[in-house]
Design a protein around this motif. Structure first.
Motif, PDB file in Angstrom:
ATOM      1  N   GLN A  13       0.740  -1.231  -0.111  1.00 58.50           N
ATOM      2  CA  GLN A  13       0.203   0.166  -0.048  1.00 58.50           C
ATOM      3  C   GLN A  13       0.837   1.297   0.046  1.00 58.50           C
ATOM      4  OE1 GLN A  13      -2.691  -0.405   3.405  1.00 58.50           O
ATOM      5  NE2 GLN A  13      -4.088  -1.567   2.269  1.00 58.50           N
ATOM      6  N   PRO A  14       0.283   2.408  -0.629  1.00 58.19           N
ATOM      7  CA  PRO A  14       0.930   3.595  -0.488  1.00 58.19           C
ATOM      8  C   PRO A  14       1.484   4.018   0.892  1.00 58.19           C
ATOM      9  CG  PRO A  14      -0.823   3.921  -1.861  1.00 58.19           C
ATOM     10  CD  PRO A  14      -0.697   2.579  -1.255  1.00 58.19           C
ATOM     11  N   LYS A  87       5.423   5.374  -2.941  1.00 62.53           N
ATOM     12  CA  LYS A  87       4.344   5.788  -3.435  1.00 62.53           C
ATOM     13  C   LYS A  87       4.014   5.131  -4.677  1.00 62.53           C
ATOM     14  CE  LYS A  87       6.617  10.207  -2.429  1.00 62.53           C
ATOM     15  NZ  LYS A  87       7.097  11.468  -2.950  1.00 62.53           N
ATOM     16  N   SER A  88       2.795   5.531  -5.385  1.00 65.66           N
ATOM     17  CA  SER A  88       2.057   4.766  -6.420  1.00 65.66           C
ATOM     18  C   SER A  88       3.223   4.806  -7.693  1.00 65.66           C
ATOM     19  CB  SER A  88       0.856   5.410  -7.071  1.00 65.66           C
ATOM     20  OG  SER A  88       0.836   6.595  -7.448  1.00 65.66           O
ATOM     21  N   GLU A  89       3.801   6.121  -7.851  1.00 73.31           N
ATOM     22  CA  GLU A  89       4.705   6.087  -8.862  1.00 73.31           C
ATOM     23  C   GLU A  89       5.905   5.409  -8.891  1.00 73.31           C
ATOM     24  OE1 GLU A  89       3.212   8.715  -7.056  1.00 73.31           O
ATOM     25  OE2 GLU A  89       4.732  10.274  -6.573  1.00 73.31           O
ATOM     26  N   THR A  91       5.935   2.271  -8.448  1.00 79.37           N
ATOM     27  CA  THR A  91       5.443   0.990  -9.142  1.00 79.37           C
ATOM     28  C   THR A  91       6.193   0.929 -10.627  1.00 79.37           C
ATOM     29  OG1 THR A  91       3.260   0.950  -8.447  1.00 79.37           O
ATOM     30  CG2 THR A  91       3.569  -0.287 -10.486  1.00 79.37           C
ATOM     31  N   ASN A 118       4.581  -3.250  -7.019  1.00 81.62           N
ATOM     32  CA  ASN A 118       3.303  -2.745  -7.172  1.00 81.62           C
ATOM     33  C   ASN A 118       2.731  -1.946  -6.117  1.00 81.62           C
ATOM     34  OD1 ASN A 118       0.786  -1.973  -8.211  1.00 81.62           O
ATOM     35  ND2 ASN A 118       0.144  -4.083  -8.541  1.00 81.62           N
ATOM     36  N   VAL A 119       2.665  -0.643  -6.212  1.00 79.56           N
ATOM     37  CA  VAL A 119       2.315   0.218  -4.953  1.00 79.56           C
ATOM     38  C   VAL A 119       0.726   0.685  -5.195  1.00 79.56           C
ATOM     39  CG1 VAL A 119       2.715   2.249  -3.406  1.00 79.56           C
ATOM     40  CG2 VAL A 119       4.757   1.041  -4.564  1.00 79.56           C
ATOM     41  N   SER A 120      -0.184  -0.124  -4.488  1.00 79.68           N
ATOM     42  CA  SER A 120      -1.351   0.257  -4.858  1.00 79.68           C
ATOM     43  C   SER A 120      -2.282  -0.045  -3.529  1.00 79.68           C
ATOM     44  CB  SER A 120      -2.154  -0.492  -5.885  1.00 79.68           C
ATOM     45  OG  SER A 120      -3.514  -0.545  -6.062  1.00 79.68           O
ATOM     46  N   SER A 121      -3.403   0.700  -3.512  1.00 79.96           N
ATOM     47  CA  SER A 121      -4.297   0.384  -2.149  1.00 79.96           C
ATOM     48  C   SER A 121      -5.635  -0.451  -2.899  1.00 79.96           C
ATOM     49  CB  SER A 121      -5.119   1.991  -2.025  1.00 79.96           C
ATOM     50  OG  SER A 121      -5.454   2.673  -2.877  1.00 79.96           O
TER      51      SER A 121
END
Length: 121
Positions: A13-14, A87-89, A91, A118-121
């Motif tokens: 997760q972020p 952060k999502s960026e 990924t 993979n950074v994701s909620s």
């Protein structure tokens, strides 16, 4: 035969953390600088961080400074990347790469197969 094997990627997760590892074989690990390079989906390669052969010199791309830490254990032939506050960026597929010299030249002659972060909620 030179081999670089990355591990430690996954879904996070972020704001979370991951630690990547890269086990090297087939060359004198302690004689070479090493780098982490990433490739985000649909984008080109981006150099992330480098460390000199003995570990005294480290460098980072601006976007990860203060969040990522590169290190190495020459006794274990292993390179690490501690990634915090993800952060999502961030990924991307993360690759470790061997430099041809003891300090970073950017001339990387061997690469691992990569590990997906993979950074994701």
């Amino acid at each position: 035969e030179v081999e670089l094997v990355e591990s430690g990627g996954g879904l996070v997760q972020p704001g979370g953390s991951l630690r990547l590892s890269c086990v090297a074989s087939g060359f004198i690990f302690s004689n070479h600088a090493m780098s982490w390079v990433r490739q985000a989906p649909g984008k080109g390669l981006e150099w992330v961080s480098a460390i000199s052969s003995g570990g005294a010199r480290v460098s980072y791309v601006d976007s990860v400074k203060g969040r990522f830490t590169i290190s190495r254990d020459n006794a274990k032939n292993t390179l690490y990347l501690q990634m915090n506050t993800l952060k999502s960026e961030d990924t991307a597929v993360y690759f470790c790469a061997k430099d041809q010299a003891a300090t970073r030249t950017g001339a990387m002659d061997y690469w691992g197969q990569g590990t997906l972060v993979n950074v994701s909620s």
